[in-house]
Design an enzyme around this catalytic site. Structure first.
Site, PDB file in Angstrom:
ATOM      1  N   ASP A 152       0.836  -1.202   0.000  1.00  0.00           N
ATOM      2  CA  ASP A 152       0.000   0.000   0.000  1.00  0.00           C
ATOM      3  C   ASP A 152       0.867   1.248   0.000  1.00  0.00           C
ATOM      4  OD1 ASP A 152      -3.003   0.984   0.950  1.00  0.00           O
ATOM      5  OD2 ASP A 152      -1.391   2.285   1.682  1.00  0.00           O
ATOM      6  N   TYR A 211       2.736   9.991  -0.258  1.00  0.00           N
ATOM      7  CA  TYR A 211       3.894   9.494   0.487  1.00  0.00           C
ATOM      8  C   TYR A 211       5.202   9.834  -0.230  1.00  0.00           C
ATOM      9  CZ  TYR A 211       0.355   6.379   2.628  1.00  0.00           C
ATOM     10  OH  TYR A 211      -0.756   5.858   3.243  1.00  0.00           O
ATOM     11  N   LYS A 222      -3.020   5.806  -3.911  1.00  0.00           N
ATOM     12  CA  LYS A 222      -4.096   6.774  -3.626  1.00  0.00           C
ATOM     13  C   LYS A 222      -3.712   8.114  -4.251  1.00  0.00           C
ATOM     14  CE  LYS A 222      -3.827   4.691   0.967  1.00  0.00           C
ATOM     15  NZ  LYS A 222      -2.373   4.515   1.160  1.00  0.00           N
ATOM     16  N   HIS A 233      -7.750   9.555  -1.632  1.00  0.00           N
ATOM     17  CA  HIS A 233      -7.035   9.494  -0.348  1.00  0.00           C
ATOM     18  C   HIS A 233      -7.834  10.129   0.801  1.00  0.00           C
ATOM     19  CE1 HIS A 233      -2.691   9.274   1.402  1.00  0.00           C
ATOM     20  NE2 HIS A 233      -3.590   8.951   2.303  1.00  0.00           N
ATOM     21  N   SER A 293       6.444  -1.658   8.997  1.00  0.00           N
ATOM     22  CA  SER A 293       7.632  -1.842   9.825  1.00  0.00           C
ATOM     23  C   SER A 293       8.867  -1.753   8.951  1.00  0.00           C
ATOM     24  CB  SER A 293       7.619  -3.191  10.548  1.00  0.00           C
ATOM     25  OG  SER A 293       8.817  -3.298  11.319  1.00  0.00           O
TER      26      SER A 293
HETATM   27  P1  A2P Z   1       9.353  -0.127  13.160  1.00  0.00           P
HETATM   28  O1  A2P Z   1       9.225   0.418  11.764  1.00  0.00           O
HETATM   29  O2  A2P Z   1      10.617   0.290  13.842  1.00  0.00           O
HETATM   30  O3  A2P Z   1       9.095  -1.613  13.203  1.00  0.00           O
HETATM   31  P2  A2P Z   1       1.287   1.495  12.343  1.00  0.00           P
HETATM   32  O4  A2P Z   1       1.409   0.515  11.231  1.00  0.00           O
HETATM   33  O5  A2P Z   1       0.099   1.307  13.230  1.00  0.00           O
HETATM   34  O6  A2P Z   1       1.393   2.937  11.877  1.00  0.00           O
HETATM   35  O7  A2P Z   1       2.535   1.245  13.300  1.00  0.00           O
HETATM   36  C1  A2P Z   1       3.829   1.430  12.808  1.00  0.00           C
HETATM   37  C2  A2P Z   1       4.770   1.549  13.979  1.00  0.00           C
HETATM   38  O8  A2P Z   1       4.753   0.336  14.714  1.00  0.00           O
HETATM   39  C3  A2P Z   1       6.175   1.788  13.561  1.00  0.00           C
HETATM   40  O9  A2P Z   1       6.733   2.706  14.484  1.00  0.00           O
HETATM   41  C4  A2P Z   1       6.826   0.419  13.698  1.00  0.00           C
HETATM   42  O10 A2P Z   1       8.191   0.553  14.054  1.00  0.00           O
HETATM   43  C5  A2P Z   1       6.060  -0.204  14.833  1.00  0.00           C
HETATM   44  N1  A2P Z   1       5.943  -1.654  14.674  1.00  0.00           N
HETATM   45  C6  A2P Z   1       5.622  -2.352  13.565  1.00  0.00           C
HETATM   46  N2  A2P Z   1       5.580  -3.657  13.797  1.00  0.00           N
HETATM   47  C7  A2P Z   1       5.886  -3.821  15.104  1.00  0.00           C
HETATM   48  C8  A2P Z   1       6.000  -4.961  15.950  1.00  0.00           C
HETATM   49  N3  A2P Z   1       5.785  -6.195  15.493  1.00  0.00           N
HETATM   50  N4  A2P Z   1       6.323  -4.743  17.251  1.00  0.00           N
HETATM   51  C9  A2P Z   1       6.549  -3.506  17.722  1.00  0.00           C
HETATM   52  N5  A2P Z   1       6.444  -2.387  16.978  1.00  0.00           N
HETATM   53  C10 A2P Z   1       6.123  -2.544  15.678  1.00  0.00           C
END
Ligand code: A2P
Length: 276
Positions: A46, A51, A76, A109, A233
């Site tokens: 996505d 972005y 989007k 969007h 992530s």
């Molecule tokens: P990172 O990129 O360092 O993994 P969302 O998708 O709700 O916006 O959340 C994204 C945030 O959650 C990012 O800061 C990401 O950090 C963190 N994040 C993603 N996966 C995990 C995970 N399995 N455990 C802890 N934090 C996570």
């Protein structure tokens, strides 16, 4: 390799239940993370014009070697394109930046009701769908009121509404409307942006009970309820972990405890006043 189950869309196409969000990666990061995610088994990616990373996402798709036909690609477009001709131009620009000749899903969007032309944008999407340039069409950040406006004007509802949704922001009203109109609900910021939500005691307790991480427990809360979730992530380990959420079941009591967090977290942006 883990594969996410599929959700059927009104278009007849299928979207993986778990995908990769790419905000706020720049082009270089997006290329790396998209290629890694596809290698790990992700098949939903996505992005958005806003972005500024569509070129990097496209590079990641090509670098992965995964056939285009196996990937569900969403992007989007911004408010500047909210007209029938504008949406066509937005499609051409996004397709060029991504290096693809069709999109799986193209979304308005934000509704930008102050501009008042999201219905024209929707009509533009209907044309692109009829021409096969886009397989499924949808919206993001639309409230039931905005959805009602486009359905009344065109007789056609979106395949997907992508909204901010997590246990802090359960979106009962929107989900009930979507259910009544065969609209799939896609959760963005599904981990509540990864901060306080993952430390909530009910989340930590459920994670411990199932031998998973808090993030996995939250993603199971989404997928078990039929939602499509697109966590972001930058870490390979967490990307793998986030896709591996289909081997356990939360209890009804755990789901209810997560739901009780509704409204207790940070405020989400208001689609009536925010948008780009
Ligand atoms: P990172 O990129 O360092 O993994 P969302 O998708 O709700 O916006 O959340 C994204 C945030 O959650 C990012 O800061 C990401 O950090 C963190 N994040 C993603 N996966 C995990 C995970 N399995 N455990 C802890 N934090 C996570």
């Amino acid at each position: 390799m883990t594969a996410a189950p599929l959700v059927s869309l009104s278009s007849g196409h299928h979207i993986p239940q778990l995908g990769l969000g790419t905000w706020p990666f720049d082009n270089a990061q997006a290329a790396d993370v998209v290629a890694t995610a596809l290698e790990l088994g992700y098949r939903l990616v996505d992005t958005a014009e806003n972005y500024g990373n569509e070129e990097g996402v496209g590079e990641g798709l090509r670098r992965s070697g995964v056939p285009r036909s196996e990937i569900f690609l969403t992007t989007k477009f911004n408010r500047a394109w909210h007209s029938v001709a504008g949406v066509r131009e937005a499609w051409e620009n996004s397709a060029r930046r991504l290096g693809v000749d069709y999109l799986d899903l193209f979304l308005i969007h934000w509704p930008n009701p102050d501009q008042g032309t999201y219905t024209e944008a929707w009509e533009g999407l209907l044309e692109l769908r009829d021409e096969g340039k886009v397989h499924s069409i949808g919206v993001s950040n639309f409230t039931p009121e905005h959805l009602g406006t486009i359905i009344e004007a065109t007789g056609v509802g979106p395949d997907v509404n992508q909204i901010q949704l997590c246990p802090y922001w359960v979106q009962h009203e929107a989900r009930a409307y979507h259910g009544a109109h065969a609209i799939a609900t896609e959760s963005y910021s599904p981990l509540g942006k990864g901060q306080d939500l993952l430390a909530e005691s009910v989340v930590v307790a459920a994670a411990e009970a199932h031998g998973v991480t808090p993030a996995q427990a939250v993603l199971r809360w989404h997928t078990q309820q039929g939602l499509v979730a697109i966590p972001k992530s930058s870490s390979r380990e967490r990307l793998a972990q986030n896709l591996d959420v289909f081997g356990f079941e939360l209890s009804a009591a755990e789901i209810a405890a997560f739901n009780a967090l509704n409204g207790s977290g940070p405020k989400a942006a208001d689609p009536n006043t925010f948008g780009h």
